[in-house]
Structure formats: C-alpha cells, structure tokens
Design an enzyme around this catalytic site. Structure first.
Site, PDB file in Angstrom:
ATOM      1  N   LYS A  21       0.129  -0.273  -5.927  1.00 25.12           N
ATOM      2  CA  LYS A  21       0.795  -1.374  -5.216  1.00 25.12           C
ATOM      3  C   LYS A  21       0.914  -1.053  -3.730  1.00 25.12           C
ATOM      4  O   LYS A  21       0.718  -1.918  -2.896  1.00 25.12           O
ATOM      5  CB  LYS A  21       2.161  -1.621  -5.868  1.00 25.12           C
ATOM      6  CG  LYS A  21       3.324  -1.701  -4.937  1.00 25.12           C
ATOM      7  CD  LYS A  21       4.626  -1.883  -5.648  1.00 25.12           C
ATOM      8  CE  LYS A  21       5.698  -0.907  -5.218  1.00 25.12           C
ATOM      9  NZ  LYS A  21       6.088  -0.935  -3.823  1.00 25.12           N
ATOM     10  N   ASN A  22       1.229   0.198  -3.392  1.00 25.72           N
ATOM     11  CA  ASN A  22       1.440   0.534  -1.981  1.00 25.72           C
ATOM     12  C   ASN A  22       0.147   0.579  -1.173  1.00 25.72           C
ATOM     13  O   ASN A  22       0.190   0.647   0.050  1.00 25.72           O
ATOM     14  CB  ASN A  22       2.190   1.868  -1.843  1.00 25.72           C
ATOM     15  CG  ASN A  22       3.670   1.702  -2.150  1.00 25.72           C
ATOM     16  OD1 ASN A  22       4.132   0.597  -2.420  1.00 25.72           O
ATOM     17  ND2 ASN A  22       4.410   2.801  -2.126  1.00 25.72           N
ATOM     18  N   CYS A 115      18.596  -1.467   2.277  1.00 27.48           N
ATOM     19  CA  CYS A 115      18.177  -1.613   0.881  1.00 27.48           C
ATOM     20  C   CYS A 115      18.877  -0.541   0.062  1.00 27.48           C
ATOM     21  O   CYS A 115      19.602   0.290   0.609  1.00 27.48           O
ATOM     22  CB  CYS A 115      16.670  -1.535   0.740  1.00 27.48           C
ATOM     23  SG  CYS A 115      16.019   0.107   0.834  1.00 27.48           S
ATOM     24  N   ARG A 120      16.803   2.197   6.254  1.00 29.27           N
ATOM     25  CA  ARG A 120      15.388   1.849   6.444  1.00 29.27           C
ATOM     26  C   ARG A 120      15.139   0.882   7.592  1.00 29.27           C
ATOM     27  O   ARG A 120      14.702  -0.255   7.396  1.00 29.27           O
ATOM     28  CB  ARG A 120      14.798   1.302   5.140  1.00 29.27           C
ATOM     29  CG  ARG A 120      14.819   2.316   4.037  1.00 29.27           C
ATOM     30  CD  ARG A 120      14.208   1.812   2.781  1.00 29.27           C
ATOM     31  NE  ARG A 120      12.770   1.950   2.751  1.00 29.27           N
ATOM     32  CZ  ARG A 120      12.035   1.579   1.708  1.00 29.27           C
ATOM     33  NH1 ARG A 120      12.600   1.043   0.657  1.00 29.27           N
ATOM     34  NH2 ARG A 120      10.737   1.739   1.713  1.00 29.27           N
ATOM     35  N   ASP A 304       8.930   9.141  -3.851  1.00 33.26           N
ATOM     36  CA  ASP A 304       8.829   8.168  -4.947  1.00 33.26           C
ATOM     37  C   ASP A 304       8.722   8.832  -6.323  1.00 33.26           C
ATOM     38  O   ASP A 304       8.712   8.132  -7.339  1.00 33.26           O
ATOM     39  CB  ASP A 304       7.619   7.242  -4.728  1.00 33.26           C
ATOM     40  CG  ASP A 304       7.856   6.239  -3.606  1.00 33.26           C
ATOM     41  OD1 ASP A 304       9.001   6.155  -3.117  1.00 33.26           O
ATOM     42  OD2 ASP A 304       6.901   5.541  -3.220  1.00 33.26           O
ATOM     43  N   ARG A 396       8.594  -4.588 -10.442  1.00 32.03           N
ATOM     44  CA  ARG A 396       8.081  -4.677  -9.064  1.00 32.03           C
ATOM     45  C   ARG A 396       6.845  -3.798  -8.896  1.00 32.03           C
ATOM     46  O   ARG A 396       5.995  -4.091  -8.062  1.00 32.03           O
ATOM     47  CB  ARG A 396       9.154  -4.200  -8.079  1.00 32.03           C
ATOM     48  CG  ARG A 396      10.275  -5.192  -7.868  1.00 32.03           C
ATOM     49  CD  ARG A 396      11.185  -4.714  -6.752  1.00 32.03           C
ATOM     50  NE  ARG A 396      10.386  -4.104  -5.704  1.00 32.03           N
ATOM     51  CZ  ARG A 396      10.787  -3.068  -4.970  1.00 32.03           C
ATOM     52  NH1 ARG A 396      11.966  -2.537  -5.140  1.00 32.03           N
ATOM     53  NH2 ARG A 396       9.993  -2.566  -4.026  1.00 32.03           N
TER      54      ARG A 396
END
Ligand code: UD1
Length: 418
Positions: A21-22, A115, A120, A304, A396
């Site tokens: 996804k990134n 967030c 961030r 992550d 997500r």
C-alpha cells in the site's frame, strides 16, 4: 461497526503477500503527472487505496480498478482541492500536494492534523516546496500552494521523511533545472517511485541512497505499465504470526532484500528460515529468545513492525525492549496487550516486555493499523476468545486479511458490534 472474534488456533500453510500500500499510494499520486492512461498491477484492494482513488476521482480522474489492476487516466483533472473529508481519513492524501502543484501551479490540500500515533506535522514538505519557489499559506485549515514554475534547488531535509521525500521527488519532475534532495528517505517504496520515473525517461541519480538528483522537464510523463512491489510490512506481520504461534509458515511473493531487517530480528529471537525463490518459511524453535529493538528509518528496523514484534516478545523467555524513535505516541497497543495478560512497562520511548506470559482472550480496541495487527497476533495464541473492536483499522492496509488468516487455520468470525 465490525468486531473480529479470534480463537486460540494452530496455524500452518502458505500466505501470498499483496502489493505494498505504501508504494501504491505515491504511484497513484504520480499518475497526476502522466499524459497517458496508466496501468498499475498488483494494486492491493485495501481501504487506503480506495480512499486515494476516491480523492483522484474527486479531482476529475477516471479509472477502473478490478482484479488488482488499476487503469487510470488523469488527463481530465479539473479540481486541485483535496478536501478535509478525505484527508482526515488518510494522511497519505498529502501525497497529491507535490504533483498537483507541479502540474497546475496551484492547489489546496487540507492539513492532515494529528493522528493516533503522534503529531505528524507536514512542515518539512512545505518548507521544501517553499525552497522550490512555491508560495504557501494556511487558510481555513487548508494548505494553499501557488507557483509559476517550481525551481530546481538543493533540499536538505532536517529529518528523514518518507512521504515528504516522495512529494518533493514528484514536484521536482516538472521543476526548472535540477533538484538535489539530501537526507532523503530510502525505503523500498521510494526506490520504486524513483525507478518508475527513470523508466518514464526522467533523469534521476542516486536511487536507493539518501542523496537524489532529479532533472526537471517541461512535459508530462509517459508512464509504462508497472507492478506494485510486495508489501514488506504485510510479509513481516505474517512472519510474526508464524513466530508467535511458533509454527511453520510460508510467505510467498516477497522480495527478500526488502525484509532482511525483519528476518534478521526474528533470527535473533532464535527462529530459523528456509529460503526459496520469492518465498520464505519460518520454522519453529525450542526457545524464543528475548530481543532489543530500536526503530529507525530504512534500512533500520521499521516502526510499522514494532507492535507485531511486541506481541511476539510476550512469548520470549526473558526480558525484551523496544524503543520507538520515530513517533511519539506509538505504544497504544501496550494497554490492550496488558488487558490480555502481557507484562509490559513503558518508560518514555522504551517499552520493556517481560516474557513469557500466557495471554488470555479479552475485549481489546484497535487504535491504528499496525497496532491492530499486533492484537490479531496475540489473539491467535491467547487462551479462549479475543474480541477486537474497531477492526476497520486493519482493512486500511491488509488485503484479504480474513481469508488469508482462515486459510492458515486461524479460527475467526467477523461480526457486528454487539
Ligand atoms: C510513512 C509511512 C508510514 C511509516 C512512516 C515511517 C506511508 C504512506 N506511510 O509515513 O507507514 O510509519 O513513513 O516509516 O508511506 N515529520 C515531521 N515533519 C514533516 C514530516 C515528518 O516532523 O513534515 C516527522 C514525523 O512526525 C515522524 C518522522 O518525521 O516523527 C517520520 O515521518 P514520515 O517519514 O514523514 O512518515 P510518513 O511519511 O507520514
């Protein structure tokens, strides 16, 4: 809202890894700079990608997205505003800032705000664009950026930022002259973005290093069909499923060099691996050893993956430590793991995990994408049933999560909140 119930399960088998996804998010953004219809395969069908596509549609793009293949045409973009509604659901929407400004000379992008894992800010993105000649004001919660033509210059990032580097790489494509980015991020996702530009005829040097030089041009890009690289974080998460359950599990469709930092930490925990082309199998061990982790930028240990390793560390024989250096509030999963019986103490940026603890099923709350995956891992080995609330966070970023878990033997039910 959905709730995920997981029972204590034995796992085995093989998990295919989806596209990252990134990497997909900046690639979709990059199509704003394309003059042709672009085909991107291995596109993960996850909520964040659908949010990005919704944003591109609102701007005026047309696309089809089926069977993990995206065909997108951005030639008719008519709006240059990324609204609060979209940006608030996904911070990575900020990735349209660089390409929109470069192509149209003006855009409005809602400020992302804080967030779950920290403040961030996006100050580094804005500072770099200003250095390239953009006039930036903040109006009604929106970044309003204007320029005639961006100017190539030297950008030195004060701090390494992944999406910041991506934004400036994309902005520099249509800048006048050469842009040099120093202290650039060098994650595999950045490498794919740079390689895509190179294959589209952009002169770019230093790919995979912290010093990038990009030669600007006047015309939009002709982007060849491309395929999203495998998701190293998804791969790492399933390897951690094998590790926490101390079971043999094979992960396929991987790029081994992209997950070396993850595999080497699992080796430190005493796990062995069988490596085949595009595949890796984690093998059970006699004793899971404790670990010390400090998160950092690539090629260091990825933030992550921190939560997933914390879940595994609860099953290690001894005391582990995890230091979070990138985000100030990324220990939200600790309180939830404690509810399941984990013995974890936090002091500032360091979590100390006292293993080994028998985890017991409980009601727990997902707080962000990766924190939720740690709760799923814990649920696989916890005694009884674990109920994970706010499970939408997981969708997500993990494609076909329920099916993939079921296939390796995890007993789970997705149901409505009671
Ligand atoms: C990206 C990843 C995310 C990952 C993170 C770190 C995407 C879509 N998301 O997020 O999954 O956890 O990298 O590997 O690729 N910072 C500033 N000012 C800025 C920008 C960043 O102070 O303008 C700080 C951040 O608050 C953070 C650090 O820099 O402390 C790194 O953040 P950054 O690399 O920008 O993360 P993202 O690109 O948002």
């Amino acid at each position: 809202m959905k709730l995920l119930k997981i029972e204590n399960s034995s796992i085995s088998g093989e998990v295919p890894i989806s596209g990252a996804k990134n990497s997909a998010l900046p690639l979709i953004s990059l199509t704003i700079l394309a003059k042709n219809r672009v085909t991107i395969s291995n596109m993960p069908n996850v909520a964040d990608i659908n949010t990005m596509l919704k944003l591109l549609k609102l701007l005026g793009s047309e696309f089809e997205f089926e069977n993990n293949i995206l065909n997108i045409d951005t030639s008719k973009i008519s709006s240059t505003t990324a609204t609060y509604d979209i940006v608030k659901t996904m911070r990575a929407s900020i990735l349209v800032l660089g390409p929109l400004l470069a192509r149209f000379g003006e855009c409005r992008v809602s400020l992302p705000g804080g967030c779950a894992i920290g403040l961030r800010p996006v100050d580094l993105h804005l500072k770099a664009l200003q250095k390239m000649g953009a006039k930036i004001t903040i109006e009604n919660g929106y970044i309003h950026a204007v320029c005639n033509k961006l100017q190539g210059t030297e950008i030195i990032f004060d701090k390494i930022t992944v999406t910041g580097t991506e934004n400036i790489i994309m902005a520099s494509v249509l800048a006048k002259g050469e842009t040099k980015i120093l202290n650039a991020a060098k994650e595999p996702e950045i490498v794919q973005l740079c390689n895509t530009l190179k294959n589209s005829g952009v002169k770019i040097e230093g790919i995979g290093t912290s010093s990038l030089t990009i030669e600007g041009r006047d015309d939009l890009l002709e982007i060849e069909p491309l395929s999203v690289i495998p998701d190293r974080i998804e791969a790492g998460t399933y390897l951690c499923a094998g590790a926490i359950a101390n079971s043999k599990l094979t992960i396929k469709n991987i790029i081994l060099s992209d997950i070396e930092n993850i595999v080497s930490k699992l080796k430190d925990m005493n796990f062995d691996f069988k490596i085949e082309p595009n595949k890796i199998t984690i093998l059970p061990t006699d004793t899971i050893k404790p670990i010390n982790i400090v998160t950092s930028e690539h090629p260091g240990f990825p933030t992550d993956m921190q939560a997933q390793f914390m879940a595994v560390a609860t099953q290690a024989d001894g005391v582990s430590t995890i230091e979070e250096r990138l985000f100030e509030n990324r220990f939200m999963h600790v309180a939830e793991l404690q509810r399941m019986g984990a013995d974890i103490r936090i002091s500032g940026k360091v979590a100390t995990i006292y293993g080994k603890n028998r985890l017991i099923g409980a009601d727990v709350m997902a707080t962000d994408l990766r924190a939720s995956s740690a709760l799923v891992l814990a649920g696989i080995i916890a005694k009884g049933e674990t109920k994970i609330h706010r499970i939408y966070h997981l969708f997500r970023g993990y494609e076909n999560l329920i099916k993939k878990l079921e296939k390796i033997g995890v007993k789970l039910t997705l149901c409505d909140e009671e």
